[in-house]
Design an enzyme around this catalytic site. Structure first.
Site, PDB file in Angstrom:
ATOM      1  N   ASN A 193      11.990   8.687 -15.260  1.00 36.52           N
ATOM      2  CA  ASN A 193      12.182   9.292 -13.943  1.00 36.52           C
ATOM      3  C   ASN A 193      12.148   8.181 -12.908  1.00 36.52           C
ATOM      4  O   ASN A 193      11.099   7.799 -12.389  1.00 36.52           O
ATOM      5  CB  ASN A 193      11.091  10.331 -13.681  1.00 36.52           C
ATOM      6  CG  ASN A 193      11.240  11.545 -14.577  1.00 36.52           C
ATOM      7  OD1 ASN A 193      12.127  12.368 -14.388  1.00 36.52           O
ATOM      8  ND2 ASN A 193      10.375  11.641 -15.583  1.00 36.52           N
ATOM      9  N   GLU A 194      13.326   7.648 -12.629  1.00 33.59           N
ATOM     10  CA  GLU A 194      13.474   6.480 -11.775  1.00 33.59           C
ATOM     11  C   GLU A 194      13.235   6.838 -10.311  1.00 33.59           C
ATOM     12  O   GLU A 194      13.139   8.019  -9.947  1.00 33.59           O
ATOM     13  CB  GLU A 194      14.884   5.899 -11.961  1.00 33.59           C
ATOM     14  CG  GLU A 194      15.228   5.535 -13.396  1.00 33.59           C
ATOM     15  CD  GLU A 194      14.523   4.280 -13.887  1.00 33.59           C
ATOM     16  OE1 GLU A 194      13.475   3.908 -13.314  1.00 33.59           O
ATOM     17  OE2 GLU A 194      15.012   3.664 -14.840  1.00 33.59           O
ATOM     18  N   PRO A 195      13.128   5.828  -9.439  1.00 31.26           N
ATOM     19  CA  PRO A 195      12.994   6.100  -8.002  1.00 31.26           C
ATOM     20  C   PRO A 195      14.062   7.067  -7.520  1.00 31.26           C
ATOM     21  O   PRO A 195      15.248   6.914  -7.831  1.00 31.26           O
ATOM     22  CB  PRO A 195      13.170   4.712  -7.375  1.00 31.26           C
ATOM     23  CG  PRO A 195      12.667   3.772  -8.426  1.00 31.26           C
ATOM     24  CD  PRO A 195      13.087   4.383  -9.731  1.00 31.26           C
ATOM     25  N   SER A 197      13.814  10.384  -8.249  1.00 27.76           N
ATOM     26  CA  SER A 197      13.735  11.590  -9.076  1.00 27.76           C
ATOM     27  C   SER A 197      13.010  12.697  -8.315  1.00 27.76           C
ATOM     28  O   SER A 197      12.011  12.454  -7.639  1.00 27.76           O
ATOM     29  CB  SER A 197      12.982  11.295 -10.386  1.00 27.76           C
ATOM     30  OG  SER A 197      13.685  10.364 -11.171  1.00 27.76           O
TER      31      SER A 197
END
Length: 654
Positions: A193-195, A197
């Site tokens: 869950n990358e920046p 998300s």
């Protein structure tokens, strides 16, 4: 899947102390903050337990999982676990395996859902999380294969969305997660869950952030080989667990731990969403906890027990904040920054200023104040850590007529590019053609090596011939490096510890064979002083594991011995981090000429020059890191009002 009502509350301080006791941890006498315990401050919005010994951390977390497993089994109900991959949870998995084998912990009632998988990714690939989980946990316990769920990286793209929905449905059907075990990435991501998300995100296909791909580059032997997409549980899926444990270790995680635990909730840092979860606990070591307010600046929270070390930290912090030399700090500076109790303890600002100024000055040791005529071992985890991290003091020790041995603990062979092997084989082939004659065996070796490299897949384990060539490349570079320092090949020992010899980035745990090799060297040389790498930000933990082997060997060799007969231990850093001047015991100044010689020694490691295989997040070459870091340490002392030096190395006497 919201957190279940009536779930147990996050551990409080008394529970943390019980955890500490059960893990066999020792509290730090006189410490102004809990060394192992849950935060008791309003600044920490997520319960955080600091356990510096990684084995103890693994036992505490595995013990919590085991207790839940046994409780559910006693009720005749399954337990649903959310599991993660990577180097951080391996210790927990090894402890769970031990509990299964030695204490009868059964996994028959366990249903597991893994967090993520690269896409596309074959299940049997050396990089797949499917393979990782079976190699590191599932194949060693009695879990039913039908109860194991891992996102499928082999799906056609048209099938992905439906498969993700089915994954969510399976979690719901199992009753939701009872416990989720997670790590945290340097961008604050949990899972993939990358920046950016969303808090309501569910299991889905995502594009990987450039920092995440760079982090994974070492495993794939090049960022270009890292998949650009992955399947991951979403934030809402993770938050649906009744209990969540986040593990974080190393200095490189300190910033993101601070941001997640004390910062505002922000989509740019997915882990901050955990502040809204009813039962999340961060388990961190000292290095990962270093930026937390209760550790970095505990005087901003509550009354502290002042000692000289804490006074040095506080005054150095204050001088930096006020941008003043230490001797120029005033009563107003102390009063405005919650430090009046420190002044009161010493009577006046001048007394405090003088104390700290003199303590920092006493740490500075030029060549004349360094040991002479001692037997010294420098333990170097990789074949270049000696000159990178302590090249300055190494030369000074040689000049002071100390009997030096540099013990290279691992071959470092996985950190050699294949093109270097081709170059050396081409050299040998040309030498054979011109000098060695037709009976040489070089041609056969060259054919074997070139044939393998031609068919080699990214990240594939090298054949023994290639591993040996890479080892020899690094050994020859190491000898060349110490020759710059005035030593010869006779001063080098190549221990080639077994734990490293997997041919893969991930290593075996330290075992008796590793400890035996180190112990035999200690018995043979009987050193008065040893240098040990204390740099724990090494991306894959080799430094930490080498230190474990040394610690265990020292404990074995000197068991029952008087303190005077034990070697003095100096810890160095430098490849990834430097000791803060407040923590350092010894500060060693370097002249411009000495720093240049140190850099020349680093240059001898040609296989690591220009583009090292495992640079971490720092894109600078190692010599650039060293130059800027050593100059920066000297500059910091200058700004505090102490003597001005060109460059400086830092050490901690353990």
């Amino acid at each position: 899947m919201s957190p279940a009502t009536g779930s147990p509350a996050a551990p409080d301080v008394s529970q943390a102390r019980a955890l500490e006791s059960s893990a066999g941890l020792a509290r730090v006498e006189g410490s102004p903050f809990l060394h192992a315990g849950v935060a008791g401050t309003a600044r920490e919005r997520i319960s955080t337990v600091i356990i510096d010994e990684h084995g103890a951390m693994a036992r505490v977390v595995a013990g919590r999982i085991a207790a839940l497993m046994r409780a559910r089994a006693a009720e005749g109900r399954p337990i649903v676990l959310g599991l993660a991959t990577g180097s951080t949870p391996i210790g927990v998995y090894r402890e769970l395996i031990r509990l299964h084998r030695e204490e009868g912990l059964s996994f028959r009632h366990v249903i597991s859902f893994n967090l993520d998988e690269y896409y596309p990714m074959k299940a049997d690939s050396i990089h797949s999380y499917h393979r990782f989980m079976w190699e590191n946990l599932f194949s060693h316990v009695d879990i039913a294969p039908a109860n194991v769920h891992i996102p499928d990286g082999t799906l056609d793209r048209a099938e992905v969305e439906q498969a993700c929905a089915a994954y969510e449905a399976a979690i719901d059907a199992a009753g939701g997660h009872d416990f989720q075990l997670r790590g945290i990435g340097q961008t604050g991501h949990i899972g993939f869950n990358e920046p950016g998300s969303g808090e309501q995100s569910r299991t889905r296909l995502v594009h990987l952030d450039s920092i995440t791909r760079r982090d994974a580059a070492a495993d794939f032997f090049g960022e270009e080989n890292v998949p650009r997409e992955a399947l991951t549980m979403g934030i809402a899926t993770i938050m649906g667990a009744r209990e969540i444990a986040i593990l974080a270790t190393g200095e490189h995680k300190a910033g993101v731990v601070l941001r997640a635990v004390e910062g505002e909730i922000d989509r740019a840092v997915a882990a901050t969403f955990l502040q809204r979860h009813a039962n999340t606990t961060f388990y961190v070591d000292d290095a990962a906890a270093a930026a937390l307010t209760r550790v970095a600046t505990p005087w901003l929270i509550d009354e502290v027990a002042w000692d000289e070390h804490l006074a040095v930290r506080a005054v150095t912090w204050l001088a930096g904040k006020q941008q003043k030399a230490i001797l120029k700090l005033t009563q107003a500076d102390y009063a405005e920054n919650h430090l009046t109790s420190l002044v009161a303890r010493h009577g006046s600002p001048g007394a405090v200023n003088g104390l700290v100024f003199n303590m920092l000055g006493a740490k500075i040791r030029g060549k004349s104040k360094l040991p002479r005529g001692l037997k010294v071992i420098c333990f170097s985890p990789h074949p270049d850590d000696d000159v990178i991290s302590m090249g300055g003091i190494l030369r000074k020790f040689v000049e002071n007529a100390n009997a030096m041995t540099v013990a290279y603990m691992t071959s470092g062979n996985i950190a050699v590019f294949d093109h270097d092997v081709r170059r050396y084989m081409d050299f040998l082939t040309r030498l054979e053609n011109e000098r060695l004659g037709e009976h040489s065996t070089v041609r056969k070796l060259a054919d074997t090596v070139h044939a393998f490299l031609q068919r080699k897949q990214a990240g594939e384990v090298d054949i023994p011939e290639v591993q040996d060539i890479k080892r020899i490349i690094r050994e020859s570079e190491a000898v060349s490096g110490i020759e710059v320092m005035g030593l010869t090949k006779d001063h080098a020992r190549f221990l080639n510890l077994p734990f490293y010899q997997t041919g893969k980035v991930r290593k075996d745990p330290i075992g008796p064979a590793d400890v035996k090799i180190v112990a035999e060297l200690l018995r043979e040389l009987q050193p008065d002083l040893i240098f040990v790498a204390g740099d724990l930000s090494d991306p894959h933990g080799t430094h930490r594991m080498c230190k474990e082997a040394i610690d265990r060997a020292v404990a074995e060799v000197y068991a029952g011995a008087a303190a005077a007969s034990r070697p003095e231990i100096w810890l160095y850093r430098g490849a990834w981090q430097e000791w803060p001047i407040t923590d350092a015991t010894v500060l060693v100044p370097l002249s411009q000429e000495e720093l240049t010689i140190k850099i020349q020694a680093i240059f001898k490691h040609q296989s690591q020059k220009d583009s090292a295989p495992f640079p971490g997040q720092d894109e600078r070459e190692f010599w650039q890191r060293v130059e800027q870091r050593n100059k920066g340490t000297a500059r910091e002392l200058d700004q505090l009002g102490l003597a001005e030096y060109f460059a400086m190395e830092a050490y901690v006497v353990a």
